[in-house]
Design a protein around this motif. Structure first.
Motif, PDB file in Angstrom:
ATOM      1  N   ALA A 226      -8.810 -12.491   8.039  1.00 19.97           N
ATOM      2  CA  ALA A 226      -7.595 -13.045   8.647  1.00 19.97           C
ATOM      3  C   ALA A 226      -6.443 -13.069   7.651  1.00 19.97           C
ATOM      4  O   ALA A 226      -5.411 -13.697   7.898  1.00 19.97           O
ATOM      5  N   ASP A 227      -6.620 -12.388   6.510  1.00 15.55           N
ATOM      6  CA  ASP A 227      -5.579 -12.374   5.482  1.00 15.55           C
ATOM      7  C   ASP A 227      -4.290 -11.791   6.044  1.00 15.55           C
ATOM      8  O   ASP A 227      -4.309 -10.870   6.864  1.00 15.55           O
ATOM      9  N   GLU A 230       0.856  -9.240   3.986  1.00 12.92           N
ATOM     10  CA  GLU A 230       1.441  -9.354   2.648  1.00 12.92           C
ATOM     11  C   GLU A 230       0.353  -9.574   1.599  1.00 12.92           C
ATOM     12  O   GLU A 230       0.374  -8.966   0.514  1.00 12.92           O
ATOM     13  N   HIS A 231      -0.624 -10.436   1.917  1.00 16.00           N
ATOM     14  CA  HIS A 231      -1.710 -10.727   0.974  1.00 16.00           C
ATOM     15  C   HIS A 231      -2.582  -9.491   0.757  1.00 16.00           C
ATOM     16  O   HIS A 231      -2.956  -9.185  -0.382  1.00 16.00           O
ATOM     17  N   ILE A 232      -2.894  -8.776   1.841  1.00 16.48           N
ATOM     18  CA  ILE A 232      -3.715  -7.560   1.727  1.00 16.48           C
ATOM     19  C   ILE A 232      -3.008  -6.537   0.851  1.00 16.48           C
ATOM     20  O   ILE A 232      -3.617  -5.935  -0.043  1.00 16.48           O
ATOM     21  N   ALA A 233      -1.728  -6.335   1.095  1.00 15.51           N
ATOM     22  CA  ALA A 233      -0.966  -5.352   0.314  1.00 15.51           C
ATOM     23  C   ALA A 233      -0.984  -5.714  -1.166  1.00 15.51           C
ATOM     24  O   ALA A 233      -1.217  -4.853  -2.028  1.00 15.51           O
ATOM     25  N   GLN A 234      -0.767  -6.985  -1.463  1.00 22.86           N
ATOM     26  CA  GLN A 234      -0.724  -7.418  -2.858  1.00 22.86           C
ATOM     27  C   GLN A 234      -2.083  -7.273  -3.526  1.00 22.86           C
ATOM     28  O   GLN A 234      -2.185  -6.793  -4.663  1.00 22.86           O
ATOM     29  N   LYS A 235      -3.156  -7.665  -2.832  1.00 24.81           N
ATOM     30  CA  LYS A 235      -4.494  -7.596  -3.404  1.00 24.81           C
ATOM     31  C   LYS A 235      -4.929  -6.159  -3.683  1.00 24.81           C
ATOM     32  O   LYS A 235      -5.699  -5.909  -4.613  1.00 24.81           O
ATOM     33  N   LEU A 236      -4.417  -5.215  -2.884  1.00 26.78           N
ATOM     34  CA  LEU A 236      -4.843  -3.823  -3.034  1.00 26.78           C
ATOM     35  C   LEU A 236      -3.899  -3.008  -3.911  1.00 26.78           C
ATOM     36  O   LEU A 236      -4.078  -1.808  -4.050  1.00 26.78           O
ATOM     37  N   GLY A 237      -2.896  -3.660  -4.485  1.00 26.56           N
ATOM     38  CA  GLY A 237      -2.097  -2.974  -5.489  1.00 26.56           C
ATOM     39  C   GLY A 237      -0.687  -2.601  -5.102  1.00 26.56           C
ATOM     40  O   GLY A 237       0.028  -1.990  -5.902  1.00 26.56           O
ATOM     41  N   TRP A 238      -0.252  -2.983  -3.887  1.00 22.01           N
ATOM     42  CA  TRP A 238       1.138  -2.714  -3.512  1.00 22.01           C
ATOM     43  C   TRP A 238       2.000  -3.916  -3.885  1.00 22.01           C
ATOM     44  O   TRP A 238       1.754  -5.039  -3.420  1.00 22.01           O
ATOM     45  N   SER A 239       2.999  -3.712  -4.711  1.00 20.46           N
ATOM     46  CA  SER A 239       3.897  -4.808  -5.087  1.00 20.46           C
ATOM     47  C   SER A 239       4.941  -5.071  -4.007  1.00 20.46           C
ATOM     48  O   SER A 239       5.535  -6.141  -3.952  1.00 20.46           O
ATOM     49  N   GLN A 253       0.237   6.636  11.906  1.00 19.07           N
ATOM     50  CA  GLN A 253       1.195   6.610  13.013  1.00 19.07           C
ATOM     51  C   GLN A 253       1.202   5.265  13.743  1.00 19.07           C
ATOM     52  O   GLN A 253       1.463   5.185  14.946  1.00 19.07           O
ATOM     53  N   ILE A 254       0.914   4.202  13.017  1.00 24.64           N
ATOM     54  CA  ILE A 254       0.890   2.862  13.593  1.00 24.64           C
ATOM     55  C   ILE A 254       1.047   1.868  12.443  1.00 24.64           C
ATOM     56  O   ILE A 254       0.643   2.152  11.317  1.00 24.64           O
ATOM     57  N   THR A 255       1.643   0.718  12.702  1.00 22.99           N
ATOM     58  CA  THR A 255       1.811  -0.276  11.644  1.00 22.99           C
ATOM     59  C   THR A 255       0.506  -1.029  11.402  1.00 22.99           C
ATOM     60  O   THR A 255      -0.370  -1.072  12.285  1.00 22.99           O
ATOM     61  N   PRO A 256       0.353  -1.666  10.230  1.00 23.09           N
ATOM     62  CA  PRO A 256      -0.856  -2.462   9.988  1.00 23.09           C
ATOM     63  C   PRO A 256      -1.057  -3.560  11.027  1.00 23.09           C
ATOM     64  O   PRO A 256      -2.189  -3.803  11.464  1.00 23.09           O
ATOM     65  N   ALA A 257       0.022  -4.215  11.426  1.00 24.21           N
ATOM     66  CA  ALA A 257      -0.099  -5.291  12.418  1.00 24.21           C
ATOM     67  C   ALA A 257      -0.593  -4.748  13.758  1.00 24.21           C
ATOM     68  O   ALA A 257      -1.455  -5.358  14.414  1.00 24.21           O
ATOM     69  N   ALA A 258      -0.059  -3.609  14.171  1.00 19.78           N
ATOM     70  CA  ALA A 258      -0.496  -3.002  15.432  1.00 19.78           C
ATOM     71  C   ALA A 258      -1.943  -2.533  15.344  1.00 19.78           C
ATOM     72  O   ALA A 258      -2.707  -2.639  16.313  1.00 19.78           O
TER      73      ALA A 258
END
Length: 267
Positions: A226-227, A230-239, A253-258
């Motif tokens: 349920a992260d 933003e938290h997933i991106a940061q934990k995996l190395g995206w600033s 061809q789809i957003t992470p939220a979708a």
């Protein structure tokens, strides 16, 4: 259970094929040739005959040199946890292929009808949007059949190439902030040499492969936690979460939220 993503399957009939472009797939690919023949070239040229399963690991450079009158079932899938897969006995055939074994398994006549049914069931499950657990079970059965049919033994194994070793390092460490320099150091070559070899062998750069595998891990987190994005991106190395969303959408061809909304089973 290993979690699969981007599962696709189908059936093809090809009259003639000649010198397909040299490439590597981002996904794992398994095919079952029913009729005709085709020659696959990786380290060596291998003639594939009817009743043969072909196993192509992610990032495995190969070319289909020549084929005729082919009818073939095919299956492709990505893996969200490559390190787990590499330690899973089920995936031993893929590991051995990366070490130089022939990427084929000859199916016995008694097992062939069952394996054909498995491919047909995967195709049906994909078209009917069956739950992921159904697809994963069918894929595991196909891989298990390939492992049972395979006659691979250590005697036939060659040496892993630098590209193969680099790919495995990327799969294991993609979320650890690694760079081209780190990968090159891990396989004992210069960054320039690895850059040339990786691009020539797979069609992608080291940096592109790192991103591809990080995105697969991101999919796992989206579906199983349920992260926040933003938290997933940061934990995996995206600033920058915006950069993560942009790369994710470019790949799928789809957003992470979708993606999360589409693949999360509601209670």
């Amino acid at each position: 259970m290993t979690q699969y993503v981007n599962i696709n399957a189908g059936y093809l009939e090809v009259d003639e094929l000649d010198n397909e472009d040299h490439h590597a797939h981002e996904e794992y690919v398994i095919t079952l040739l029913l009729s005709g023949y085709v020659t696959l070239k990786s380290n060596n040229a291998t003639l594939i005959k009817p009743g043969t399963l072909t196993l192509v690991p992610s990032g495995f450079a190969h070319t289909l040199v020549k084929g005729k009158a082919m009818s073939v079932h095919w299956l492709s899938f990505g893996i969200t946890d490559e390190q787990h897969a590499q330690n899973n006995d089920l995936f031993l055939p893929f590991t051995q292929i990366r070490q130089g074994a022939l990427p084929i398994a000859q199916v016995s006549k008694t097992r062939l009808p069952f394996i054909i049914t498995l491919f047909e069931e995967v195709q049906r499950a994909c078209s009917e949007n069956k739950p992921d657990v159904v697809l994963e079970s069918l894929i595991n059965l196909i891989i298990s059949e390939a492992a049972s049919a395979s006659s691979i033994s250590p005697v036939y194994l060659g040496h892993e190439t630098k590209v193969s070793k680099a790919m495995q390092f990327i799969e294991r460490r993609c979320c650890d902030g690694i760079s081209l320099k780190d990968v090159a150091q891990a396989v004992h070559v210069s960054p320039a040499h690895l850059t040339t070899k990786m691009k020539a062998s797979t069609g992608y750069t080291v940096g592109q492969w790192i991103i591809k595998h990080r995105l697969k891990v991101a999919i796992n987190r989206l579906e199983t936690t349920a992260d926040s994005i933003e938290h997933i991106a940061q934990k995996l190395g995206w600033s920058d979460v915006t950069h993560f969303i942009r790369q994710f959408k470019k790949a799928y061809q789809i957003t992470p939220a979708a993606w999360r909304r589409r693949h999360t089973i509601k209670p």
